[in-house]
Design a protein around this motif. Sequence first.
Motif, PDB file in Angstrom:
ATOM      1  N   ILE A   7      53.311  29.890  45.838  1.00 54.94           N
ATOM      2  CA  ILE A   7      53.255  29.568  44.410  1.00 54.94           C
ATOM      3  C   ILE A   7      52.053  30.243  43.767  1.00 54.94           C
ATOM      4  CG2 ILE A   7      52.883  27.691  42.748  1.00 54.94           C
ATOM      5  CD1 ILE A   7      54.575  25.933  44.573  1.00 54.94           C
ATOM      6  N   MET A   8      50.929  30.175  44.458  1.00 55.87           N
ATOM      7  CA  MET A   8      49.710  30.796  43.948  1.00 55.87           C
ATOM      8  C   MET A   8      49.890  32.302  43.764  1.00 55.87           C
ATOM      9  SD  MET A   8      46.259  29.501  45.603  1.00 55.87           S
ATOM     10  CE  MET A   8      44.850  29.221  44.590  1.00 55.87           C
ATOM     11  N   LEU A   9      50.561  32.884  44.746  1.00 64.44           N
ATOM     12  CA  LEU A   9      50.762  34.325  44.745  1.00 64.44           C
ATOM     13  C   LEU A   9      51.660  34.744  43.578  1.00 64.44           C
ATOM     14  CD1 LEU A   9      51.439  36.111  48.063  1.00 64.44           C
ATOM     15  CD2 LEU A   9      52.668  36.855  46.038  1.00 64.44           C
ATOM     16  N   LEU A  10      52.691  33.943  43.312  1.00 69.31           N
ATOM     17  CA  LEU A  10      53.667  34.310  42.290  1.00 69.31           C
ATOM     18  C   LEU A  10      53.204  33.941  40.881  1.00 69.31           C
ATOM     19  CD1 LEU A  10      57.012  33.299  44.036  1.00 69.31           C
ATOM     20  CD2 LEU A  10      55.957  35.552  43.888  1.00 69.31           C
ATOM     21  N   PHE A  11      52.467  32.845  40.785  1.00 69.86           N
ATOM     22  CA  PHE A  11      52.110  32.374  39.444  1.00 69.86           C
ATOM     23  C   PHE A  11      50.601  32.377  39.224  1.00 69.86           C
ATOM     24  CE2 PHE A  11      56.034  30.228  40.760  1.00 69.86           C
ATOM     25  CZ  PHE A  11      56.890  30.672  39.771  1.00 69.86           C
ATOM     26  N   TYR A  12      49.906  33.363  39.769  1.00 67.18           N
ATOM     27  CA  TYR A  12      48.460  33.409  39.606  1.00 67.18           C
ATOM     28  C   TYR A  12      48.131  33.436  38.112  1.00 67.18           C
ATOM     29  CZ  TYR A  12      43.644  34.925  39.862  1.00 67.18           C
ATOM     30  OH  TYR A  12      42.294  35.009  39.734  1.00 67.18           O
ATOM     31  N   SER A  13      47.321  32.461  37.670  1.00 65.54           N
ATOM     32  CA  SER A  13      47.160  32.275  36.231  1.00 65.54           C
ATOM     33  C   SER A  13      45.883  32.914  35.688  1.00 65.54           C
ATOM     34  CB  SER A  13      47.169  30.775  35.906  1.00 65.54           C
ATOM     35  OG  SER A  13      46.124  30.150  36.617  1.00 65.54           O
ATOM     36  N   GLY A  14      44.979  33.258  36.586  1.00 64.97           N
ATOM     37  CA  GLY A  14      43.705  33.811  36.128  1.00 64.97           C
ATOM     38  C   GLY A  14      43.836  35.229  35.594  1.00 64.97           C
ATOM     39  N   LYS A  15      42.681  35.799  35.298  1.00 64.97           N
ATOM     40  CA  LYS A  15      42.652  37.171  34.789  1.00 64.97           C
ATOM     41  C   LYS A  15      43.011  38.111  35.939  1.00 64.97           C
ATOM     42  CE  LYS A  15      38.777  38.960  33.720  1.00 64.97           C
ATOM     43  NZ  LYS A  15      37.406  39.143  33.277  1.00 64.97           N
ATOM     44  N   ALA A  16      44.039  38.921  35.747  1.00 62.84           N
ATOM     45  CA  ALA A  16      44.444  39.830  36.810  1.00 62.84           C
ATOM     46  C   ALA A  16      44.385  41.278  36.320  1.00 62.84           C
ATOM     47  CB  ALA A  16      45.850  39.478  37.280  1.00 62.84           C
ATOM     48  N   ASN A  17      43.589  42.099  36.971  1.00 65.69           N
ATOM     49  CA  ASN A  17      43.486  43.508  36.573  1.00 65.69           C
ATOM     50  C   ASN A  17      44.323  44.430  37.438  1.00 65.69           C
ATOM     51  OD1 ASN A  17      41.668  42.949  34.512  1.00 65.69           O
ATOM     52  ND2 ASN A  17      39.965  42.887  35.974  1.00 65.69           N
ATOM     53  N   HIS A  18      44.719  43.925  38.625  1.00 62.25           N
ATOM     54  CA  HIS A  18      45.499  44.767  39.538  1.00 62.25           C
ATOM     55  C   HIS A  18      46.893  44.203  39.680  1.00 62.25           C
ATOM     56  CE1 HIS A  18      41.249  45.128  40.506  1.00 62.25           C
ATOM     57  NE2 HIS A  18      41.507  46.367  40.919  1.00 62.25           N
ATOM     58  N   VAL A  19      47.737  44.417  38.659  1.00 64.98           N
ATOM     59  CA  VAL A  19      49.093  43.863  38.694  1.00 64.98           C
ATOM     60  C   VAL A  19      50.030  44.877  39.333  1.00 64.98           C
ATOM     61  CG1 VAL A  19      50.996  42.952  37.321  1.00 64.98           C
ATOM     62  CG2 VAL A  19      48.629  42.506  36.638  1.00 64.98           C
ATOM     63  N   TYR A  20      50.818  44.380  40.323  1.00 63.59           N
ATOM     64  CA  TYR A  20      51.782  45.258  40.989  1.00 63.59           C
ATOM     65  C   TYR A  20      53.147  45.166  40.343  1.00 63.59           C
ATOM     66  CZ  TYR A  20      48.306  45.569  44.694  1.00 63.59           C
ATOM     67  OH  TYR A  20      47.173  45.776  45.387  1.00 63.59           O
ATOM     68  N   GLY A  27      59.298  38.298  34.180  1.00 65.45           N
ATOM     69  CA  GLY A  27      59.169  37.072  33.389  1.00 65.45           C
ATOM     70  C   GLY A  27      57.829  36.403  33.644  1.00 65.45           C
ATOM     71  N   ILE A  28      57.891  35.140  34.154  1.00 70.72           N
ATOM     72  CA  ILE A  28      56.638  34.418  34.371  1.00 70.72           C
ATOM     73  C   ILE A  28      56.024  34.752  35.734  1.00 70.72           C
ATOM     74  CG2 ILE A  28      57.078  32.469  32.809  1.00 70.72           C
ATOM     75  CD1 ILE A  28      58.042  30.952  35.385  1.00 70.72           C
ATOM     76  N   ILE A  29      56.807  35.454  36.559  1.00 70.63           N
ATOM     77  CA  ILE A  29      56.297  35.771  37.891  1.00 70.63           C
ATOM     78  C   ILE A  29      55.475  37.060  37.843  1.00 70.63           C
ATOM     79  CG2 ILE A  29      56.957  36.431  40.235  1.00 70.63           C
ATOM     80  CD1 ILE A  29      59.414  34.661  39.887  1.00 70.63           C
ATOM     81  N   THR A  30      54.266  36.977  38.395  1.00 72.37           N
ATOM     82  CA  THR A  30      53.410  38.145  38.435  1.00 72.37           C
ATOM     83  C   THR A  30      52.852  38.313  39.839  1.00 72.37           C
ATOM     84  OG1 THR A  30      52.703  37.518  36.231  1.00 72.37           O
ATOM     85  CG2 THR A  30      51.457  39.278  37.301  1.00 72.37           C
ATOM     86  N   ILE A  31      52.995  39.496  40.377  1.00 70.54           N
ATOM     87  CA  ILE A  31      52.354  39.741  41.673  1.00 70.54           C
ATOM     88  C   ILE A  31      51.168  40.655  41.435  1.00 70.54           C
ATOM     89  CG2 ILE A  31      52.598  40.800  43.927  1.00 70.54           C
ATOM     90  CD1 ILE A  31      55.390  39.786  44.051  1.00 70.54           C
ATOM     91  N   SER A  32      49.993  40.106  41.793  1.00 70.32           N
ATOM     92  CA  SER A  32      48.786  40.895  41.569  1.00 70.32           C
ATOM     93  C   SER A  32      47.895  40.802  42.791  1.00 70.32           C
ATOM     94  CB  SER A  32      48.045  40.352  40.344  1.00 70.32           C
ATOM     95  OG  SER A  32      47.662  39.019  40.608  1.00 70.32           O
ATOM     96  N   LEU A  33      46.970  41.734  42.907  1.00 69.84           N
ATOM     97  CA  LEU A  33      46.030  41.712  44.013  1.00 69.84           C
ATOM     98  C   LEU A  33      45.207  40.420  43.960  1.00 69.84           C
ATOM     99  CD1 LEU A  33      44.972  43.214  46.428  1.00 69.84           C
ATOM    100  CD2 LEU A  33      43.325  44.376  44.953  1.00 69.84           C
ATOM    101  N   GLU A  34      44.844  40.015  42.732  1.00 67.81           N
ATOM    102  CA  GLU A  34      44.071  38.782  42.574  1.00 67.81           C
ATOM    103  C   GLU A  34      44.832  37.577  43.126  1.00 67.81           C
ATOM    104  OE1 GLU A  34      44.274  41.105  40.377  1.00 67.81           O
ATOM    105  OE2 GLU A  34      42.315  41.533  39.506  1.00 67.81           O
ATOM    106  N   GLY A  35      46.134  37.537  42.810  1.00 65.42           N
ATOM    107  CA  GLY A  35      46.969  36.434  43.309  1.00 65.42           C
ATOM    108  C   GLY A  35      47.010  36.421  44.825  1.00 65.42           C
TER     109      GLY A  35
END
Lengths: 282, 301
Positions: B100-113, B117-125
């Motif tokens: 869940i954390m990986l898919l819905f990381y809510s913080g500031k993400a600069n490295h988005v892969y 929609g609402i799902i975001t995969i990022s290095l930060e996540g």
Amino acid sequence: MSIVIKNLTHVYSPKTPFERIALDDVTFTINDGDYFGIIGHTGSGKSTLISHLNGLIKLTKGSINVNGIDLGKKYDYKKLRSEVGMVFQYPEYQLFDETVESDVSFGPRNMGLSEDEIKDRAAWAIKLVGLNYDKIKNRSPFELSGGQMRRVALAGVLAMRPKVLVLDEPTAGLDPRGKKEILDLTLKIKEQGPTIIMISHNMDEIAAYCNRIAVLGAGKLEGVFSPSELFGQSEIIERLGLALPTPALIAKKLRDRGVSVTASDMDGLVQAVLSAKGGNYA
Amino acid sequence: MRDVSMGQYYPTKSPVHKMDARAKLVFVILYIVMLFLVPSLDNYLGGGGRLGEYMVKSGLSFGVVTLFLLVAIIFSKVPLMKVLKSVKAVVYLVIITAVIMLLFYSGKANHVYATWGIITISLEGIVSAIVMAVRLFLLVMGPALLSLTTTPVELTDGIESLLSPLKLIKIPVHDIAIIMSIALRLIPTMIEETDKITNAQKARLAEFDDGNVFKKAKAMIPVLVPLLTSSFRRADELAYAMDSRCYGGAKNRTRMRVMRLSYRDAIALVVIAAVFFAVLTFVYDYFGVATFISEWAYTLL
């Protein structure tokens, strides 16, 4: 129809520091219609052995065949458990339901019988254990006396009409009269058909009621004997540090004083003493 | 069930087993504090930190804690599998939370892969999910090692001793401890009792694994009612037994086992202090160690 046990071995907590061999290569047969006694010290594997008979402990090594059900293969638990009724030590502690009747009906209901059949069986079982069905059926099992509770628990198992009835120290914690009542009750139950297997520490009970006796010592089977074989010789009993039944003990004391008598039960003892005395006492 | 009747305790002779229970308790608390010295990624980035630095800092910190735990396990002579087994209870929880954390990381993400929609995969996540999982696993394993190497009786004695200052403010520490040790003592008995009753009801064809949650709960009644009545009976008997032996609480009571700190506890204290300091060094960048290593890592990339 019989229970055939071959090379049964059971180890608790294998491969841990708590590993303990409870049963070691046990082989014997319990015939249909036996009143079969199992004796041995605490921790000799008696309870482990009987828990195998209705599949409460899974067979790990060896083979068991209960009335044609091979426990080594996949089998119907419900069928096995309704064929082998199990009365544990202090069975009154397993009572739970609101009324005596519904508690006794628990087993038959789980068997999936019809409501009429369940009611019939509950009434039959409660009467069989010597309780007044009409008076007791709607009472709470928790307000009965200790002896009555034990009878109700026994009825709960009997209501499943098992072909084999296993009793684990059925007389534990009862006074002499209660003991006699329960044991005589087992004879009454036996008239209804089932093979009875009884664990007991009381040699008098074993000698007086059982026709065959298995002796367990530290997980190993010392042998299966008739009461006269076992208590007549008394070597095995002494070697295992078990007590002799009172009649056999009296016979032994008489032998020690030079009177040649052997006996395992009271009637046998009386006969033996009379014939040793040489007279004709009818 | 028979397998758990002794609780978690793994009986063997090791330096860790021989340590003072109070020391072990304090060390476990320190260990837990250490795990929480590492900030979450969200907070770290919010404070103006860089992702790369965070990865180095948390990696080093958890690395040194893991190393410490491994050394402790080796010294305790408890099989590694036993300790890992303790994680079993939380493993699904952790995995689900991590996903869940990986898919819905809510913080500031600069490295988005990728984003759907609402799902975001990022290095930060990914990083924060890994940090969370590692932290939780370590969090479970440390106390598990404590209960594997300390008997429940030692543990309650240790807790009683550690809490004894509270006696000054009239908190009945001894009574609390005796309640705890009786409760702990009765757990195996209760398990045995549950086992017996379950078997007796199984012999009457009770089913415990069938049906939905409500059916399962209802199926437990034939076990719970006898268990409850027998616990009350047992409690009464125990109270009489204690009364008849004149048990009167803490006053003038001496102990059979007197706890003494030994050189083992001193050595362990030095080790854990060193690890604690190492974690502090990495997290707060004392002597510029973390900066140095992250600079070095950047040049490699």
